[in-house]
Scaffold this motif. Structure first.
Motif, PDB file in Angstrom:
ATOM      1  N   PHE B  80     -20.163   3.682  -9.011  1.00  0.00           N
ATOM      2  CA  PHE B  80     -19.899   3.864  -7.589  1.00  0.00           C
ATOM      3  C   PHE B  80     -18.601   4.633  -7.371  1.00  0.00           C
ATOM      4  N   GLY B  81     -18.573   5.411  -6.304  1.00  0.00           N
ATOM      5  CA  GLY B  81     -17.372   6.189  -6.002  1.00  0.00           C
ATOM      6  C   GLY B  81     -17.339   6.594  -4.549  1.00  0.00           C
ATOM      7  N   LEU B  82     -16.191   7.106  -4.127  1.00  0.00           N
ATOM      8  CA  LEU B  82     -16.035   7.523  -2.743  1.00  0.00           C
ATOM      9  C   LEU B  82     -16.725   8.865  -2.497  1.00  0.00           C
ATOM     10  N   THR B  83     -17.325   8.996  -1.337  1.00  0.00           N
ATOM     11  CA  THR B  83     -17.832  10.296  -0.907  1.00  0.00           C
ATOM     12  C   THR B  83     -16.641  11.095  -0.373  1.00  0.00           C
ATOM     13  N   ASP B  84     -16.873  12.316   0.063  1.00  0.00           N
ATOM     14  CA  ASP B  84     -15.795  13.103   0.652  1.00  0.00           C
ATOM     15  C   ASP B  84     -15.210  12.359   1.845  1.00  0.00           C
ATOM     16  N   GLN B  85     -16.091  11.792   2.628  1.00  0.00           N
ATOM     17  CA  GLN B  85     -15.641  11.067   3.809  1.00  0.00           C
ATOM     18  C   GLN B  85     -14.906   9.793   3.427  1.00  0.00           C
ATOM     19  N   GLY B  86     -15.375   9.154   2.360  1.00  0.00           N
ATOM     20  CA  GLY B  86     -14.715   7.948   1.883  1.00  0.00           C
ATOM     21  C   GLY B  86     -13.337   8.285   1.340  1.00  0.00           C
ATOM     22  N   GLU B  87     -13.273   9.422   0.669  1.00  0.00           N
ATOM     23  CA  GLU B  87     -12.001   9.911   0.117  1.00  0.00           C
ATOM     24  C   GLU B  87     -10.968  10.062   1.232  1.00  0.00           C
ATOM     25  N   GLU B  88     -11.446  10.651   2.315  1.00  0.00           N
ATOM     26  CA  GLU B  88     -10.553  10.866   3.455  1.00  0.00           C
ATOM     27  C   GLU B  88     -10.051   9.530   4.003  1.00  0.00           C
ATOM     28  N   LEU B  89     -10.954   8.570   4.071  1.00  0.00           N
ATOM     29  CA  LEU B  89     -10.569   7.230   4.513  1.00  0.00           C
ATOM     30  C   LEU B  89      -9.571   6.633   3.531  1.00  0.00           C
ATOM     31  N   GLY B  90      -9.774   6.921   2.264  1.00  0.00           N
ATOM     32  CA  GLY B  90      -8.867   6.450   1.233  1.00  0.00           C
ATOM     33  C   GLY B  90      -7.435   6.934   1.465  1.00  0.00           C
ATOM     34  N   GLN B  91      -7.324   8.156   1.990  1.00  0.00           N
ATOM     35  CA  GLN B  91      -5.992   8.687   2.295  1.00  0.00           C
ATOM     36  C   GLN B  91      -5.304   7.834   3.355  1.00  0.00           C
ATOM     37  N   HIS B  92      -6.088   7.393   4.316  1.00  0.00           N
ATOM     38  CA  HIS B  92      -5.532   6.533   5.354  1.00  0.00           C
ATOM     39  C   HIS B  92      -5.075   5.202   4.752  1.00  0.00           C
ATOM     40  N   LEU B  93      -5.834   4.712   3.790  1.00  0.00           N
ATOM     41  CA  LEU B  93      -5.448   3.461   3.144  1.00  0.00           C
ATOM     42  C   LEU B  93      -4.143   3.648   2.382  1.00  0.00           C
ATOM     43  N   LEU B  94      -3.989   4.834   1.819  1.00  0.00           N
ATOM     44  CA  LEU B  94      -2.766   5.148   1.101  1.00  0.00           C
ATOM     45  C   LEU B  94      -1.582   5.145   2.067  1.00  0.00           C
ATOM     46  N   ALA B  95      -1.804   5.714   3.237  1.00  0.00           N
ATOM     47  CA  ALA B  95      -0.763   5.703   4.266  1.00  0.00           C
ATOM     48  C   ALA B  95      -0.452   4.266   4.671  1.00  0.00           C
ATOM     49  N   LEU B  96      -1.495   3.458   4.712  1.00  0.00           N
ATOM     50  CA  LEU B  96      -1.329   2.057   5.072  1.00  0.00           C
ATOM     51  C   LEU B  96      -0.538   1.314   4.005  1.00  0.00           C
ATOM     52  N   ASP B  97      -0.687   1.757   2.776  1.00  0.00           N
ATOM     53  CA  ASP B  97       0.047   1.152   1.675  1.00  0.00           C
ATOM     54  C   ASP B  97       1.539   1.418   1.855  1.00  0.00           C
ATOM     55  N   ASP B  98       1.853   2.645   2.198  1.00  0.00           N
ATOM     56  CA  ASP B  98       3.244   3.011   2.497  1.00  0.00           C
ATOM     57  C   ASP B  98       3.798   2.132   3.603  1.00  0.00           C
ATOM     58  N   TYR B  99       3.034   2.068   4.662  1.00  0.00           N
ATOM     59  CA  TYR B  99       3.449   1.251   5.800  1.00  0.00           C
ATOM     60  C   TYR B  99       3.713  -0.187   5.369  1.00  0.00           C
ATOM     61  N   ALA B 100       2.770  -0.725   4.607  1.00  0.00           N
ATOM     62  CA  ALA B 100       2.856  -2.125   4.191  1.00  0.00           C
ATOM     63  C   ALA B 100       4.134  -2.404   3.410  1.00  0.00           C
ATOM     64  N   LYS B 101       4.529  -1.439   2.584  1.00  0.00           N
ATOM     65  CA  LYS B 101       5.745  -1.640   1.787  1.00  0.00           C
ATOM     66  C   LYS B 101       6.967  -1.740   2.683  1.00  0.00           C
ATOM     67  N   ARG B 102       7.054  -0.826   3.641  1.00  0.00           N
ATOM     68  CA  ARG B 102       8.185  -0.866   4.574  1.00  0.00           C
ATOM     69  C   ARG B 102       8.151  -2.151   5.391  1.00  0.00           C
ATOM     70  N   TRP B 103       6.947  -2.485   5.824  1.00  0.00           N
ATOM     71  CA  TRP B 103       6.739  -3.685   6.622  1.00  0.00           C
ATOM     72  C   TRP B 103       7.241  -4.926   5.881  1.00  0.00           C
ATOM     73  N   ALA B 104       6.904  -5.027   4.606  1.00  0.00           N
ATOM     74  CA  ALA B 104       7.318  -6.168   3.801  1.00  0.00           C
ATOM     75  C   ALA B 104       8.822  -6.197   3.638  1.00  0.00           C
ATOM     76  N   ASN B 105       9.430  -5.023   3.495  1.00  0.00           N
ATOM     77  CA  ASN B 105      10.869  -4.954   3.266  1.00  0.00           C
ATOM     78  C   ASN B 105      11.696  -5.431   4.450  1.00  0.00           C
ATOM     79  N   THR B 106      11.264  -5.066   5.634  1.00  0.00           N
ATOM     80  CA  THR B 106      12.030  -5.420   6.820  1.00  0.00           C
ATOM     81  C   THR B 106      12.006  -6.910   7.130  1.00  0.00           C
ATOM     82  N   ARG B 107      11.258  -7.668   6.366  1.00  0.00           N
ATOM     83  CA  ARG B 107      11.183  -9.088   6.693  1.00  0.00           C
ATOM     84  C   ARG B 107      11.475 -10.004   5.506  1.00  0.00           C
ATOM     85  N   LYS B 108      12.182  -9.498   4.539  1.00  0.00           N
ATOM     86  CA  LYS B 108      12.490 -10.364   3.376  1.00  0.00           C
ATOM     87  C   LYS B 108      13.484 -11.449   3.749  1.00  0.00           C
TER      88      LYS B 108
END
Lengths: 108, 108
Positions: B80-108
């Motif tokens: 199983f793998g991502l389609t082109d459209q899934g890949e694009e969604l994956g990029q958003h998840l990557l952005a969300l990962d960035d966000y999550a890291k900052r989010w976690a930091n501001t509340r330690k």
DNA sequence: CGTATTTGCTACACTAAAAGTAGCAACCAG
DNA sequence: CTGGTTGCTACTTTTAGTGTAGCAAATACG
């Protein structure tokens, strides 16, 4: 139960990685929708319930509690609303909305 | 059951708005995680199961089916793998990962 | 003051979704 | 033929979410 916050283990991942905590939270029914509905304005419990297709108060209350613990939403005299961090997450949802539209178009 | 795709009504929203369809899909347990795990490489059913904390095959199979219907993932000889459209969604998840890291930091 | 409404929330019985375990048919490699 | 892997299905048990009713506290109004 362990408090749900970045740094603590979650369903399906004991690393406490922030993205896992976030996906764990957002992967629960109504969580994304609640954040989505709160983007524009603060809403009361019952207003939220209406906007979320009459979600049962049991779950709404649980989600609100969890989202508050994660500091994504807060509550004041005007009801529930996004925190600064929640707002930022809301921007990502907005980006996702854009994506979704294109996604839907390419497959009509 | 109505096929789950943009344009058709979903749980909690009969408008068929793409974002609602997407949130409906991603708001189910393991959906986000599956997309996340497929970002880097194609995986077999059992590899996915391992990476997703031994998710039960029942649910994994259902999610894979749903995600395939939405053309976010596909299946070939290498698993199983991502389609082109899934890949694009994956990029958003990557952005969300960035966000999550900052989010976690501001509340330690 | 009394009373009517709205607030966030809870109790409880019910249904749907997911977990956990076992195992099957199809495929391929040796 | 044998042994291993593939994707997947059939169960039963447990957890999550639904739907309805209603409560205590706060606010608004006469």
């Amino acid at each position: 139960m362990t408090t749900k916050k970045p740094g603590n283990p979650v369903r399906g991942s004991d690393t406490g990685r922030p993205i896992m905590v976030l996906m764990d939270m957002l992967g629960q029914r109504w969580a994304l929708r609640i954040l989505w509905e709160l983007r524009e304005s603060r809403l009361t419990f019952r207003q939220l319930q209406q906007r979320c297709d009459q979600i049962s108060p049991t779950v709404l209350n649980r989600r609100l509690k969890e989202l508050r613990e994660l500091h994504l939403i807060d509550h004041d005299g005007n009801g529930f609303g996004l925190t600064d961090q929640g707002e930022e997450l809301g921007q990502h949802l907005l980006a996702l909305d854009d994506y979704a539209k294109r996604w839907a178009n390419t497959r009509k």
